[in-house]
Scaffold this active site. Sequence first.
Site, PDB file in Angstrom:
ATOM      1  N   SER A   1       0.822  -1.202   0.000  1.00 34.80           N
ATOM      2  CA  SER A   1       0.000   0.000   0.000  1.00 34.80           C
ATOM      3  C   SER A   1       0.855   1.250   0.000  1.00 34.80           C
ATOM      4  O   SER A   1       1.995   1.244   0.442  1.00 34.80           O
ATOM      5  CB  SER A   1      -0.904   0.013   1.232  1.00 34.80           C
ATOM      6  OG  SER A   1      -0.077   0.160   2.382  1.00 34.80           O
ATOM      7  N   LYS A   2       0.224   2.302  -0.506  1.00 32.07           N
ATOM      8  CA  LYS A   2       0.865   3.612  -0.608  1.00 32.07           C
ATOM      9  C   LYS A   2       1.332   4.104   0.754  1.00 32.07           C
ATOM     10  O   LYS A   2       2.319   4.796   0.862  1.00 32.07           O
ATOM     11  CB  LYS A   2      -0.183   4.600  -1.141  1.00 32.07           C
ATOM     12  CG  LYS A   2       0.183   5.198  -2.487  1.00 32.07           C
ATOM     13  CD  LYS A   2      -0.600   6.459  -2.737  1.00 32.07           C
ATOM     14  CE  LYS A   2      -1.902   6.161  -3.429  1.00 32.07           C
ATOM     15  NZ  LYS A   2      -2.596   7.256  -4.023  1.00 32.07           N
TER      16      LYS A   2
END
Length: 489
Positions: A259-260
Amino acid sequence: MIKTRFAPSPTGYLHVGGLRTALYSYLVARQTGGKFLLRIEDTDRERFVADGTANILKSLYWAGLIPDEGVTQDEQGAIIQTGDKGPYIQSERLEIYRKYVDELIDKGYAYYCFCSPEKLEEMRMIQQKNKLPTGYDGCCRKIDCTEAKKRALNGESCVIRMNMPKDGETVFNDEIRGEIRIKNELIDDQVILKSDGFPTYHLAVVVDDYLMGITHIIRGEEWLSSVPKHLKLYEYFGWEAPKMAHLPLLLNADKSKLSKRQGDVAVEDYIKKGYLPEAILNFVAFLGWNPGDEREIFSLEDLIKEFSLDKVGKAGSVFNLEKLDWFNQQYLRKLPVEDLTERAKPFFKQAGVELKVEDKQLAKIISLERERVITLAELPEAVKFVFALPNYESTLPVWKKSDANEAKNILSELKEMLYNFSEHQWNIENLETTIGEWIKEKGYQNGNVLWPLRVSLSGQQNSPGPYEIADVLGKEESIRRIETAINKF
Ligand code: GLU
């Protein structure tokens, strides 16, 4: 002929996971002389980003994964479409989808659904309350088709859903996972055409993969659960389904889904940081695949020869940035210096450094640090000391086993000796032999000479070796820097 495709949605940028999908698809096509196609899946208008397609293409072209067909770039970088199965942008194919949706309705495989979002929400809440699986309950299936068509023509808001049988199971073979079985009761009557006239992904992907002649679908694991719907659509249309391979998830170091929040996921972020396309591709290739032996360095050409889907694992692969750094360093060391210099230039510009040196000299400067940096973006900072001597404490050039007086004397003697070099004698080899012999003659310890020399040339505690720096600086500047050090004591 094998034909693969990469079918991103233009929602912003190319995700590293997308780059892996594109790479594997590219490799499978290339190794058999097949074709690699790029299609833009922009039917979700809420997630559409204006520059999304351009960004994706930019990153793909940077990596060298150039599509043979579909959405491509011309020489000026403008977006064009190539091939006779177009258009390759889904929003330009609405009429095509409509025709196939009508065919399904006419055959009784799809139906109009007039349920409002509120009604669907209520349905979901009741199902949840009763601990039932959530999903559409199929109530509009009962509406007579002629009646439904009339209502739609009168402007009543509706969607089209596919009929998904609720009994039995769907069994299919995944090229990576083998046999997969999914119970049909778990699968919804999927919306295939939305009220805005756009198809959903599920219908568009099936129609397009078929019409565009795709033989192998390679994509992320998150699409695995949609396969039964897709296979049903292939069956309804009487088409043969392509082979399918679903790639393992990419994970953060803590094994959660990549995930970012835990780091960069956009390819363009890595481009900006100065990673080389060779390194990124090599790294990404290993997220799920390996050759089955110890080898790790694979060029795109090598990958074309060696990659195979049967060596792709099912387990999620950890996106390990240290490994990426390692790959990048390997390629930074291997690149021909002229090539490295060309690739480094934009990073000097990005760092606000105006380069007033010729390429040959810049290449020499870069060679000083190429083995010490991890990315191209680190180079300008790493070689800054060549362009301007940093300010340093007068104690810095003093070797740990020595004192300021001794350092000053040695540097003064060394300066005298170096004066005698002519400009054309001034190179690494001569400097190394002459200074080496001089140290022996004088009976000095190496550290006592080389430490103060190196620090006075670089102005830094850590730097490349003194001969390399002296060679890059040239005689005049080297002597000036030695004088600066002497004057500091
Ligand atoms: N448009 C889908 C995506 O963004 C493509 C899925 C597929 O390859 O079928 O991931």
